[in-house]
Design a protein around this motif. Structure first.
Motif, PDB file in Angstrom:
ATOM      1  N   ASN A  31       0.851  -1.199  -0.262  1.00 46.28           N
ATOM      2  CA  ASN A  31      -0.023  -0.368   0.148  1.00 46.28           C
ATOM      3  C   ASN A  31       1.190   1.109  -0.119  1.00 46.28           C
ATOM      4  N   TYR A  32       1.374   1.534  -1.227  1.00 41.82           N
ATOM      5  CA  TYR A  32       2.912   3.383  -1.335  1.00 41.82           C
ATOM      6  C   TYR A  32       1.480   4.437  -1.092  1.00 41.82           C
ATOM      7  N   GLY A  33       1.752   5.165  -0.646  1.00 44.90           N
ATOM      8  CA  GLY A  33       1.839   6.003  -0.656  1.00 44.90           C
ATOM      9  C   GLY A  33       2.088   7.335   1.140  1.00 44.90           C
ATOM     10  N   ASP A  34       1.563   7.812   0.555  1.00 46.90           N
ATOM     11  CA  ASP A  34       1.721   8.980   1.974  1.00 46.90           C
ATOM     12  C   ASP A  34       0.361   9.502   2.418  1.00 46.90           C
ATOM     13  N   TYR A  35       0.251   9.129   3.455  1.00 46.09           N
ATOM     14  CA  TYR A  35      -1.041   8.964   3.765  1.00 46.09           C
ATOM     15  C   TYR A  35      -0.659  10.273   5.646  1.00 46.09           C
ATOM     16  N   ARG A  36       0.426  10.613   5.315  1.00 47.07           N
ATOM     17  CA  ARG A  36      -0.025  11.595   6.713  1.00 47.07           C
ATOM     18  C   ARG A  36      -0.438  13.293   6.398  1.00 47.07           C
ATOM     19  N   ASP A  37      -1.625  12.936   7.570  1.00 51.31           N
ATOM     20  CA  ASP A  37      -2.593  14.335   7.694  1.00 51.31           C
ATOM     21  C   ASP A  37      -1.672  15.613   8.299  1.00 51.31           C
ATOM     22  N   TRP A  38      -1.122  16.072   7.697  1.00 50.52           N
ATOM     23  CA  TRP A  38      -0.416  17.394   8.108  1.00 50.52           C
ATOM     24  C   TRP A  38      -1.146  18.720   8.351  1.00 50.52           C
ATOM     25  N   ASP A  39      -2.421  18.669   8.502  1.00 53.04           N
ATOM     26  CA  ASP A  39      -3.255  19.403   9.424  1.00 53.04           C
ATOM     27  C   ASP A  39      -3.462  19.163  10.780  1.00 53.04           C
ATOM     28  N   ALA A  40      -3.898  17.066  11.044  1.00 58.05           N
ATOM     29  CA  ALA A  40      -3.577  17.003  12.618  1.00 58.05           C
ATOM     30  C   ALA A  40      -2.700  17.125  12.631  1.00 58.05           C
ATOM     31  N   ILE A  41      -1.650  17.223  12.271  1.00 58.00           N
ATOM     32  CA  ILE A  41       0.327  16.999  13.225  1.00 58.00           C
ATOM     33  C   ILE A  41       0.714  18.159  13.296  1.00 58.00           C
ATOM     34  N   GLU A  42      -0.279  19.763  12.766  1.00 54.11           N
ATOM     35  CA  GLU A  42       0.345  20.529  12.887  1.00 54.11           C
ATOM     36  C   GLU A  42      -0.878  20.710  14.051  1.00 54.11           C
ATOM     37  N   ALA A  43      -1.780  20.718  13.929  1.00 53.86           N
ATOM     38  CA  ALA A  43      -2.905  20.830  15.073  1.00 53.86           C
ATOM     39  C   ALA A  43      -2.326  20.174  16.225  1.00 53.86           C
ATOM     40  N   TRP A  44      -1.561  19.401  16.580  1.00 43.43           N
ATOM     41  CA  TRP A  44      -1.150  18.549  17.921  1.00 43.43           C
ATOM     42  C   TRP A  44       0.268  19.144  18.266  1.00 43.43           C
ATOM     43  N   ALA A  45       1.133  19.952  17.021  1.00 40.12           N
ATOM     44  CA  ALA A  45       1.742  20.096  17.526  1.00 40.12           C
ATOM     45  C   ALA A  45       1.808  21.617  18.534  1.00 40.12           C
ATOM     46  N   LYS A  46       0.444  22.543  17.851  1.00 47.87           N
ATOM     47  CA  LYS A  46      -0.017  23.607  18.597  1.00 47.87           C
ATOM     48  C   LYS A  46      -0.208  23.508  19.959  1.00 47.87           C
ATOM     49  N   SER A  47      -1.253  21.795  20.370  1.00 47.20           N
ATOM     50  CA  SER A  47      -1.615  21.759  21.186  1.00 47.20           C
ATOM     51  C   SER A  47      -0.659  20.929  22.517  1.00 47.20           C
ATOM     52  N   LEU A  48       0.283  21.707  21.957  1.00 46.47           N
ATOM     53  CA  LEU A  48       1.224  20.617  22.939  1.00 46.47           C
ATOM     54  C   LEU A  48       2.054  21.355  24.063  1.00 46.47           C
ATOM     55  N   SER A  49       1.751  22.972  24.471  1.00 43.51           N
ATOM     56  CA  SER A  49       2.438  23.684  25.536  1.00 43.51           C
ATOM     57  C   SER A  49       1.131  23.450  26.876  1.00 43.51           C
TER      58      SER A  49
END
Length: 159
Positions: A136-154
């Motif tokens: 199942n080749y492909g890029d499955y990364r959800d960049w919006d979810a990753i960025e939202a998670w990073a913003k929640s880390l404080s």
């Protein structure tokens, strides 16, 4: 305040996620970040105020070099906010992997799908995928979810 992002990444996908998290922390929260491969991360631990370990899950297990880092640095990590970012091909983190990660006492465990790029794989890895009928080749990364998670880390000691 410095946040160390320790990354294990055989083919670069998890490293790219770690770099994006670092960029979001720098730009949206003015958090000083250092992204370091797991092999060189120990040298940065004394200066880090918080640690994020970004590691892939292969065949139901966290990458071996990441496990070794966590096990060999358990005492140093116990004194800092610790967070996990796991990536893999599945839709969710394997419960056994989650249980293992929880044993390190993290403040947060996140799981994001990664990327399986044929050109980055060796012939043996491609053969294993072919035999398992899991090509199942492909890029499955959800960049919006990753960025939202990073913003929640404080709220988890990352500042």
């Amino acid at each position: 305040m410095t946040t160390l992002i320790v990354t294990s990444s055989a083919h670069g996908s998890t490293r790219e996620i770690a770099e994006r998290v670092a960029e979001v922390l720098r730009t949206s929260q003015s958090v000083e970040t250092v992204v370091e491969d797991v092999a060189g991360a120990a040298a940065w631990l004394a200066t880090a105020d918080a640690v994020i370990v970004a590691a892939p899950v292969y065949e139901g297990s966290l990458a071996a070099d990441a496990r070794h880092f966590l096990d060999s640095r358990r005492a140093e990590l116990a004194d800092k906010p610790l967070l996990f970012l796991a990536s893999g091909g599945g839709y969710e983190l394997d419960p056994k992997v989650r249980e293992k990660l929880e044993s390190y006492g993290p403040r947060e465990i996140a799981f994001f799908r990664g990327a399986l790029v044929e050109e980055r794989l060796g012939w043996l890895e491609k053969l294993k995928l072919k035999v398992s009928r899991n090509e199942n080749y492909g890029d499955y990364r959800d960049w919006d979810a990753i960025e939202a998670w990073a913003k929640s880390l404080s709220g988890h000691g990352v500042r």
